[in-house]
Motif scaffolding. Structure first.
Motif, PDB file in Angstrom:
ATOM      1  N   THR A 157      34.049 -21.888  52.024  1.00  0.00           N
ATOM      2  CA  THR A 157      34.599 -23.237  51.973  1.00  0.00           C
ATOM      3  C   THR A 157      35.825 -23.324  52.873  1.00  0.00           C
ATOM      4  N   ALA A 158      36.120 -24.546  53.279  1.00  0.00           N
ATOM      5  CA  ALA A 158      37.296 -24.768  54.124  1.00  0.00           C
ATOM      6  C   ALA A 158      38.559 -24.505  53.313  1.00  0.00           C
ATOM      7  N   PRO A 159      39.628 -24.080  53.962  1.00  0.00           N
ATOM      8  CA  PRO A 159      40.875 -23.851  53.236  1.00  0.00           C
ATOM      9  C   PRO A 159      41.390 -25.160  52.631  1.00  0.00           C
ATOM     10  N   TRP A 160      42.034 -25.046  51.506  1.00  0.00           N
ATOM     11  CA  TRP A 160      42.577 -26.207  50.819  1.00  0.00           C
ATOM     12  C   TRP A 160      43.694 -26.820  51.663  1.00  0.00           C
ATOM     13  N   ASN A 161      43.709 -28.136  51.768  1.00  0.00           N
ATOM     14  CA  ASN A 161      44.699 -28.831  52.606  1.00  0.00           C
ATOM     15  C   ASN A 161      45.974 -29.213  51.868  1.00  0.00           C
ATOM     16  N   GLY A 162      46.080 -28.838  50.598  1.00  0.00           N
ATOM     17  CA  GLY A 162      47.284 -29.135  49.833  1.00  0.00           C
ATOM     18  C   GLY A 162      47.235 -30.450  49.083  1.00  0.00           C
ATOM     19  N   LEU A 163      46.175 -31.229  49.298  1.00  0.00           N
ATOM     20  CA  LEU A 163      46.048 -32.532  48.645  1.00  0.00           C
ATOM     21  C   LEU A 163      45.079 -32.472  47.467  1.00  0.00           C
ATOM     22  N   PRO A 164      45.316 -33.292  46.445  1.00  0.00           N
ATOM     23  CA  PRO A 164      44.359 -33.373  45.334  1.00  0.00           C
ATOM     24  C   PRO A 164      43.128 -34.178  45.744  1.00  0.00           C
ATOM     25  N   ASP A 165      42.149 -34.258  44.854  1.00  0.00           N
ATOM     26  CA  ASP A 165      40.926 -35.003  45.145  1.00  0.00           C
ATOM     27  C   ASP A 165      41.201 -36.457  45.509  1.00  0.00           C
ATOM     28  N   GLN A 166      42.115 -37.095  44.817  1.00  0.00           N
ATOM     29  CA  GLN A 166      42.465 -38.489  45.083  1.00  0.00           C
ATOM     30  C   GLN A 166      43.970 -38.566  45.306  1.00  0.00           C
ATOM     31  N   PRO A 167      44.426 -38.300  46.523  1.00  0.00           N
ATOM     32  CA  PRO A 167      45.866 -38.213  46.771  1.00  0.00           C
ATOM     33  C   PRO A 167      46.619 -39.519  46.556  1.00  0.00           C
ATOM     34  N   GLU A 168      45.915 -40.630  46.481  1.00  0.00           N
ATOM     35  CA  GLU A 168      46.585 -41.908  46.257  1.00  0.00           C
ATOM     36  C   GLU A 168      46.912 -42.136  44.781  1.00  0.00           C
ATOM     37  N   ARG A 169      46.447 -41.234  43.908  1.00  0.00           N
ATOM     38  CA  ARG A 169      46.673 -41.372  42.464  1.00  0.00           C
ATOM     39  C   ARG A 169      47.542 -40.227  41.950  1.00  0.00           C
ATOM     40  N   SER A 170      48.612 -40.563  41.258  1.00  0.00           N
ATOM     41  CA  SER A 170      49.454 -39.543  40.627  1.00  0.00           C
ATOM     42  C   SER A 170      48.735 -39.002  39.395  1.00  0.00           C
ATOM     43  N   GLY A 171      48.989 -37.739  39.066  1.00  0.00           N
ATOM     44  CA  GLY A 171      48.391 -37.179  37.860  1.00  0.00           C
ATOM     45  C   GLY A 171      48.454 -35.664  37.827  1.00  0.00           C
ATOM     46  N   TRP A 172      47.987 -35.115  36.706  1.00  0.00           N
ATOM     47  CA  TRP A 172      47.989 -33.666  36.474  1.00  0.00           C
ATOM     48  C   TRP A 172      46.724 -33.044  37.033  1.00  0.00           C
ATOM     49  N   HIS A 173      46.874 -31.813  37.555  1.00  0.00           N
ATOM     50  CA  HIS A 173      45.752 -31.097  38.163  1.00  0.00           C
ATOM     51  C   HIS A 173      45.787 -29.629  37.751  1.00  0.00           C
ATOM     52  N   ASN A 174      44.591 -29.031  37.680  1.00  0.00           N
ATOM     53  CA  ASN A 174      44.435 -27.624  37.310  1.00  0.00           C
ATOM     54  C   ASN A 174      44.416 -26.735  38.555  1.00  0.00           C
ATOM     55  N   PHE A 175      45.019 -25.553  38.414  1.00  0.00           N
ATOM     56  CA  PHE A 175      45.032 -24.536  39.462  1.00  0.00           C
ATOM     57  C   PHE A 175      44.750 -23.177  38.833  1.00  0.00           C
ATOM     58  N   TRP A 176      44.067 -22.309  39.601  1.00  0.00           N
ATOM     59  CA  TRP A 176      44.017 -20.893  39.261  1.00  0.00           C
ATOM     60  C   TRP A 176      45.264 -20.270  39.857  1.00  0.00           C
ATOM     61  N   LEU A 177      45.980 -19.523  39.072  1.00  0.00           N
ATOM     62  CA  LEU A 177      47.135 -18.778  39.550  1.00  0.00           C
ATOM     63  C   LEU A 177      46.738 -17.316  39.514  1.00  0.00           C
ATOM     64  N   GLU A 178      46.619 -16.717  40.685  1.00  0.00           N
ATOM     65  CA  GLU A 178      46.168 -15.326  40.793  1.00  0.00           C
ATOM     66  C   GLU A 178      47.298 -14.343  40.507  1.00  0.00           C
ATOM     67  N   GLY A 179      46.950 -13.263  39.852  1.00  0.00           N
ATOM     68  CA  GLY A 179      47.859 -12.139  39.702  1.00  0.00           C
ATOM     69  C   GLY A 179      49.101 -12.380  38.867  1.00  0.00           C
ATOM     70  N   LEU A 180      49.014 -13.230  37.861  1.00  0.00           N
ATOM     71  CA  LEU A 180      50.168 -13.446  36.995  1.00  0.00           C
ATOM     72  C   LEU A 180      50.286 -12.261  36.037  1.00  0.00           C
ATOM     73  N   LYS A 181      51.436 -11.651  36.012  1.00  0.00           N
ATOM     74  CA  LYS A 181      51.635 -10.492  35.150  1.00  0.00           C
ATOM     75  C   LYS A 181      52.743 -10.796  34.149  1.00  0.00           C
ATOM     76  N   PRO A 182      52.480 -10.582  32.870  1.00  0.00           N
ATOM     77  CA  PRO A 182      53.498 -10.811  31.849  1.00  0.00           C
ATOM     78  C   PRO A 182      54.713  -9.899  32.058  1.00  0.00           C
ATOM     79  N   ASP A 183      55.791 -10.274  31.452  1.00  0.00           N
ATOM     80  CA  ASP A 183      57.038  -9.515  31.536  1.00  0.00           C
ATOM     81  C   ASP A 183      56.781  -8.069  31.111  1.00  0.00           C
ATOM     82  N   PRO A 184      57.032  -7.084  32.011  1.00  0.00           N
ATOM     83  CA  PRO A 184      56.724  -5.685  31.691  1.00  0.00           C
ATOM     84  C   PRO A 184      57.574  -5.120  30.552  1.00  0.00           C
ATOM     85  N   GLU A 185      58.736  -5.695  30.310  1.00  0.00           N
ATOM     86  CA  GLU A 185      59.560  -5.212  29.197  1.00  0.00           C
ATOM     87  C   GLU A 185      58.945  -5.589  27.860  1.00  0.00           C
TER      88      GLU A 185
END
Length: 142
Positions: A2-30
């Motif tokens: 797939t083409a790289p993401w351009n930074g815009l949501p599906d409907q950039p003219e509409r404000s709102g919440w969006h889901n993302f995968w966040l890779e490699g999140l590691k909890p606090d090691p302490e």
């Protein structure tokens, strides 16, 4: 690929919440010394007026900068309860309109169709029938 993401949501003219995968999140090691990094879903807010995202450390991030964030993969908008049903209904209507339009590219009289045009016309008819037979969340047909 797939083409790289351009930074815009599906409907950039509409404000709102969006889901993302966040890779490699590691909890606090302490707190969690044996924990491994895992991808998680996170939510960020798109502001259509400023064309910026909020939620990446609470600093507004312009779309062009968000596109460069390699740890984030855009999934799509967060739908409110009931909104997903409306999205499905809208998509079905678009598909129905396209099938009806495409069927119009072929003569409606079977005697004037070539064999391949007849096959395409009948395929459009089957698609139209199938879309109209789909039911919504309340069991009503499209």
């Amino acid at each position: 690929m797939t083409a790289p993401w351009n930074g815009l949501p599906d409907q950039p003219e509409r404000s709102g919440w969006h889901n993302f995968w966040l890779e490699g999140l590691k909890p606090d090691p302490e707190i969690y010394p044996d924990a491994e990094a895992e991808p998680v879903v996170t939510v960020c807010y798109w502001d259509a007026d400023t064309q910026c995202w909020s939620g990446f450390d609470e600093v507004p991030v312009p779309a062009e900068d968000a596109a460069k964030m390699v740890d984030f993969e855009y999934i799509g908008p967060v739908y409110k309860r009931g909104a997903a049903a409306q999205v499905r209904k809208d998509e079905r209507e678009k598909c129905l309109d396209i099938a009806i339009y495409e069927r119009g590219n072929f003569p409606s009289n079977p005697e004037h169709r070539t064999p391949s045009a007849d096959t395409a016309y009948r395929a459009c008819d089957r698609i139209i029938e199938a879309i109209r037979a789909l039911t919504d969340d309340e069991g009503k047909k499209s």
